[in-house]
Motif scaffolding. Structure first.
Motif, PDB file in Angstrom:
ATOM      1  N   PRO A  31       0.813  -1.214   0.000  1.00  0.00           N
ATOM      2  CA  PRO A  31       0.000   0.000   0.000  1.00  0.00           C
ATOM      3  C   PRO A  31       0.849   1.268   0.000  1.00  0.00           C
ATOM      4  O   PRO A  31       2.005   1.270   0.443  1.00  0.00           O
ATOM      5  N   GLN A  32       0.253   2.359  -0.466  1.00  0.00           N
ATOM      6  CA  GLN A  32       0.914   3.654  -0.383  1.00  0.00           C
ATOM      7  C   GLN A  32       0.618   4.244   0.986  1.00  0.00           C
ATOM      8  O   GLN A  32      -0.523   4.576   1.311  1.00  0.00           O
ATOM      9  N   THR A  33       1.645   4.372   1.807  1.00  0.00           N
ATOM     10  CA  THR A  33       1.484   4.794   3.193  1.00  0.00           C
ATOM     11  C   THR A  33       1.870   6.258   3.350  1.00  0.00           C
ATOM     12  O   THR A  33       2.697   6.793   2.607  1.00  0.00           O
ATOM     13  N   PHE A  34       1.279   6.899   4.359  1.00  0.00           N
ATOM     14  CA  PHE A  34       1.505   8.331   4.557  1.00  0.00           C
ATOM     15  C   PHE A  34       0.990   8.728   5.932  1.00  0.00           C
ATOM     16  O   PHE A  34       0.169   8.037   6.537  1.00  0.00           O
ATOM     17  N   VAL A  35       1.504   9.855   6.436  1.00  0.00           N
ATOM     18  CA  VAL A  35       0.908  10.490   7.618  1.00  0.00           C
ATOM     19  C   VAL A  35       0.375  11.873   7.273  1.00  0.00           C
ATOM     20  O   VAL A  35      -0.148  12.569   8.135  1.00  0.00           O
ATOM     21  N   GLY A  36       0.500  12.276   6.022  1.00  0.00           N
ATOM     22  CA  GLY A  36      -0.032  13.549   5.574  1.00  0.00           C
ATOM     23  C   GLY A  36      -0.152  13.586   4.070  1.00  0.00           C
ATOM     24  O   GLY A  36       0.617  12.944   3.363  1.00  0.00           O
ATOM     25  N   ASN A  37      -1.128  14.324   3.563  1.00  0.00           N
ATOM     26  CA  ASN A  37      -1.231  14.609   2.140  1.00  0.00           C
ATOM     27  C   ASN A  37      -2.028  15.894   1.943  1.00  0.00           C
ATOM     28  O   ASN A  37      -2.376  16.571   2.915  1.00  0.00           O
ATOM     29  N   HIS A  38      -2.322  16.228   0.704  1.00  0.00           N
ATOM     30  CA  HIS A  38      -2.951  17.508   0.377  1.00  0.00           C
ATOM     31  C   HIS A  38      -4.413  17.589   0.780  1.00  0.00           C
ATOM     32  O   HIS A  38      -5.019  18.665   0.655  1.00  0.00           O
ATOM     33  N   ASP A  39      -4.998  16.477   1.231  1.00  0.00           N
ATOM     34  CA  ASP A  39      -6.426  16.446   1.552  1.00  0.00           C
ATOM     35  C   ASP A  39      -6.715  16.371   3.042  1.00  0.00           C
ATOM     36  O   ASP A  39      -7.893  16.331   3.426  1.00  0.00           O
ATOM     37  N   VAL A  40      -5.698  16.314   3.886  1.00  0.00           N
ATOM     38  CA  VAL A  40      -5.941  16.088   5.311  1.00  0.00           C
ATOM     39  C   VAL A  40      -5.154  17.088   6.159  1.00  0.00           C
ATOM     40  O   VAL A  40      -4.162  17.663   5.715  1.00  0.00           O
ATOM     41  N   THR A  41      -5.617  17.268   7.386  1.00  0.00           N
ATOM     42  CA  THR A  41      -4.890  18.110   8.340  1.00  0.00           C
ATOM     43  C   THR A  41      -3.465  17.597   8.506  1.00  0.00           C
ATOM     44  O   THR A  41      -3.228  16.400   8.616  1.00  0.00           O
ATOM     45  N   ARG A  42      -2.512  18.516   8.530  1.00  0.00           N
ATOM     46  CA  ARG A  42      -1.100  18.110   8.638  1.00  0.00           C
ATOM     47  C   ARG A  42      -0.857  17.399   9.966  1.00  0.00           C
ATOM     48  O   ARG A  42      -1.458  17.725  10.999  1.00  0.00           O
ATOM     49  N   ILE A  43       0.102  16.474   9.939  1.00  0.00           N
ATOM     50  CA  ILE A  43       0.351  15.629  11.110  1.00  0.00           C
ATOM     51  C   ILE A  43       0.762  16.469  12.313  1.00  0.00           C
ATOM     52  O   ILE A  43       0.392  16.149  13.455  1.00  0.00           O
ATOM     53  N   ALA A  44       1.497  17.555  12.104  1.00  0.00           N
ATOM     54  CA  ALA A  44       1.931  18.386  13.231  1.00  0.00           C
ATOM     55  C   ALA A  44       0.748  19.064  13.911  1.00  0.00           C
ATOM     56  O   ALA A  44       0.805  19.368  15.110  1.00  0.00           O
ATOM     57  N   SER A  45      -0.331  19.312  13.165  1.00  0.00           N
ATOM     58  CA  SER A  45      -1.535  19.899  13.748  1.00  0.00           C
ATOM     59  C   SER A  45      -2.509  18.837  14.231  1.00  0.00           C
ATOM     60  O   SER A  45      -3.319  19.086  15.127  1.00  0.00           O
ATOM     61  N   ARG A  46      -2.461  17.673  13.628  1.00  0.00           N
ATOM     62  CA  ARG A  46      -3.393  16.604  13.998  1.00  0.00           C
ATOM     63  C   ARG A  46      -3.064  16.017  15.363  1.00  0.00           C
ATOM     64  O   ARG A  46      -3.956  15.670  16.149  1.00  0.00           O
ATOM     65  N   LEU A  47      -1.789  15.882  15.684  1.00  0.00           N
ATOM     66  CA  LEU A  47      -1.386  15.261  16.945  1.00  0.00           C
ATOM     67  C   LEU A  47      -1.481  16.263  18.092  1.00  0.00           C
ATOM     68  O   LEU A  47      -1.001  17.393  17.995  1.00  0.00           O
ATOM     69  N   ARG A  48      -2.071  15.840  19.179  1.00  0.00           N
ATOM     70  CA  ARG A  48      -2.213  16.731  20.348  1.00  0.00           C
ATOM     71  C   ARG A  48      -0.887  16.915  21.073  1.00  0.00           C
ATOM     72  O   ARG A  48      -0.640  17.953  21.680  1.00  0.00           O
ATOM     73  N   GLU A  49      -0.047  15.890  21.036  1.00  0.00           N
ATOM     74  CA  GLU A  49       1.256  15.934  21.711  1.00  0.00           C
ATOM     75  C   GLU A  49       2.343  15.999  20.637  1.00  0.00           C
ATOM     76  O   GLU A  49       2.512  15.057  19.860  1.00  0.00           O
ATOM     77  N   GLY A  50       3.082  17.137  20.626  1.00  0.00           N
ATOM     78  CA  GLY A  50       4.087  17.334  19.591  1.00  0.00           C
ATOM     79  C   GLY A  50       5.147  16.246  19.545  1.00  0.00           C
ATOM     80  O   GLY A  50       5.664  15.914  18.478  1.00  0.00           O
ATOM     81  N   ARG A  51       5.442  15.670  20.706  1.00  0.00           N
ATOM     82  CA  ARG A  51       6.485  14.635  20.740  1.00  0.00           C
ATOM     83  C   ARG A  51       6.034  13.352  20.055  1.00  0.00           C
ATOM     84  O   ARG A  51       6.847  12.468  19.808  1.00  0.00           O
ATOM     85  N   HIS A  52       4.755  13.236  19.733  1.00  0.00           N
ATOM     86  CA  HIS A  52       4.263  12.050  19.042  1.00  0.00           C
ATOM     87  C   HIS A  52       4.570  12.066  17.547  1.00  0.00           C
ATOM     88  O   HIS A  52       4.375  11.052  16.867  1.00  0.00           O
TER      89      HIS A  52
END
Length: 440
Positions: free
Chosen positions: A262-283
């Motif tokens: 599969p094509q894996t990702f934690v961010g793309n042009h259609d979703v909230t960026r991972i740095a904003s999605r995670l409540r804890e920055g260290r995650h």
């Protein structure tokens, strides 16, 4: 392995990235030669360890690129065909392949064949390209400005094949197929079979948000699909401090690997960026450790390597925050997010040194309410990668198989004394290690 098994994509949305106008240029306006700017970012993506440039829509469109009006013409807001060919050649000189975004489920209302049908009705030679619906035509998910193509019409398949061939002949290596889940799988099989008869090395990844992922490969003829289920499990499990959710998703992910990568990702042009999605920055480190160790073909959304913020909103223009304009070259980013960029380089380095990870299955060794630890082993038994993640705010221990582990990234303490298996993780700690043999 095929070339795609070694691919790590850097994904950019050109209209946003290059600061293009929000709507199409007026007729007669000269093209804006913006695509060449991306050449100055190629060394950046190579420096990260990526070897693929996945571009969002580049074809003439009305607004955001997904309302295509001409699949054979580069959007004048971005430049010309010569600009794209030059970018592709510059990428190839650095060992970088280019992936284009093909929108073949729907078109903009200014699309030539549709305008012809609106004018001439049933007398139009394109009349069977679209499906009448009341006093209008079928559209995509309620969006009137996105007119759905009729995928039962042979001429539509002919058109899509011609488009794919045209740009493959100009040096691109493959396609992301937008809204692939909304297109009948037999249509994709017809199209991909015909294209592969000429271009057997072409790679096709479909945007599939929900449904039977594997069927788009076995029945639709695609090589890969976007792994939204894993994407959701990564950030959701971290936010909820629920390793069990991620462990379950990894089990389901392993089942897909029996069929395809599969094509894996934690961010793309259609979703909230991972740095904003995670409540804890260290995650962020935990999310990246998973992305770059589990099986699949990973991609990095431009800017995520610098932990750029961006929240997607469900409204008109709600994508703007995740598709911002970038400076002309990487130096314009300054020092923002450099530790996260270094983290990408480190983890992509682990991936590069263990290319077999593309189809590796996970084996969970520790699973508690706060900790997940797993290993992945080379099918030939030559190497193993271990990952230990502390989701919580208290120090913990994780158990791995006893082996001569070599730390590769992260922060943890391997217990001394003989062969090592216990790992001490600080609060929000994470750890990636390698061993040159199958652990006992």
């Amino acid at each position: 392995m095929s070339w795609s098994d070694h691919a790590i994509w850097w994904h950019a949305h050109p209209l946003g990235f290059l600061g293009a106008e929000r709507t199409a240029l007026p007729p007669g306006e000269p093209p804006r030669h913006r695509l060449p700017v991306l050449t100055d970012w190629l060394d950046h993506l190579v420096g990260l360890g990526c070897n693929g440039l996945a571009l969002g829509p580049v074809f003439a469109s009305e607004t955001h690129g997904y309302d295509t009006v001409d699949h054979f013409r580069i959007d004048p807001r971005l430049g010309t065909e010569d600009d794209l060919v030059e970018l592709t050649e510059q990428a190839a000189s650095r060992g970088v392949r280019v992936l284009l975004d093909g929108v073949f489920n729907h078109v903009g209302r200014s699309f030539g064949p549709f305008a012809d049908v609106v004018r001439d009705g049933a007398a139009s030679p394109y009349a069977d390209w679209f499906v009448p619906d009341g006093d209008d035509f079928r559209v995509f998910e309620g969006h009137r400005h996105l007119v759905a193509l009729n995928h039962d019409a042979p001429a539509v398949a002919d058109h899509v094949v011609a488009v794919l061939d045209h740009w493959l002949d100009r040096g691109v290596s493959g396609w992301r197929l937008d809204a692939a889940y909304a297109v009948p799988r037999p249509f994709w099989r017809t199209v991909t079979d015909r294209v592969r008869a000429r271009r057997p090395q072409a790679w096709f990844s479909g945007e599939v948000i929900h449904g039977d992922y594997a069927a788009y490969v076995t029945e639709g003829g695609l090589d890969s699909v976007t792994q939204y289920e894993l994407w959701k499990a990564i950030w959701s499990s971290l936010n909820d401090v629920n390793p069990h959710e991620l462990a379950w998703a990894l089990q389901r992910h392993d089942a897909l690997l029996d069929t395809f990568a599969p094509q894996t990702f934690v961010g793309n042009h259609d979703v909230t960026r991972i740095a904003s999605r995670l409540r804890e920055g260290r995650h962020v480190a935990h999310a990246l450790a998973v992305l770059f160790t589990v099986g699949g073909v990973p991609s990095v959304y431009a800017g995520d390597e610098r932990a750029l913020p961006g929240v997607k909103e469900e409204r008109e223009g709600g994508d703007d925050a995740v598709r911002p304009a970038f400076p002309a070259d990487p130096s314009g980013l300054g020092a923002q997010g450099l530790p996260v960029e270094r983290l990408h380089r480190s983890l992509i380095g682990v991936r590069r040194r263990n290319a077999w990870l593309v189809r590796a299955r996970t084996r969970v060794h520790t699973l508690t309410d706060q900790v997940l630890a797993y290993t992945l082993t080379d099918p030939d038994g030559a190497a193993t990668v271990a990952v230990a993640l502390n989701f919580g705010a208290a120090p913990v221990e994780a158990a791995l198989p006893a082996a001569d582990w070599t730390p590769a990234a992260g922060e943890a303490t391997l217990h001394a004394g003989g062969r090592r298996g216990a790992v001490a993780l600080p609060e929000f700690g994470w750890f990636v290690a390698t061993a040159a043999e199958i652990p006992s």
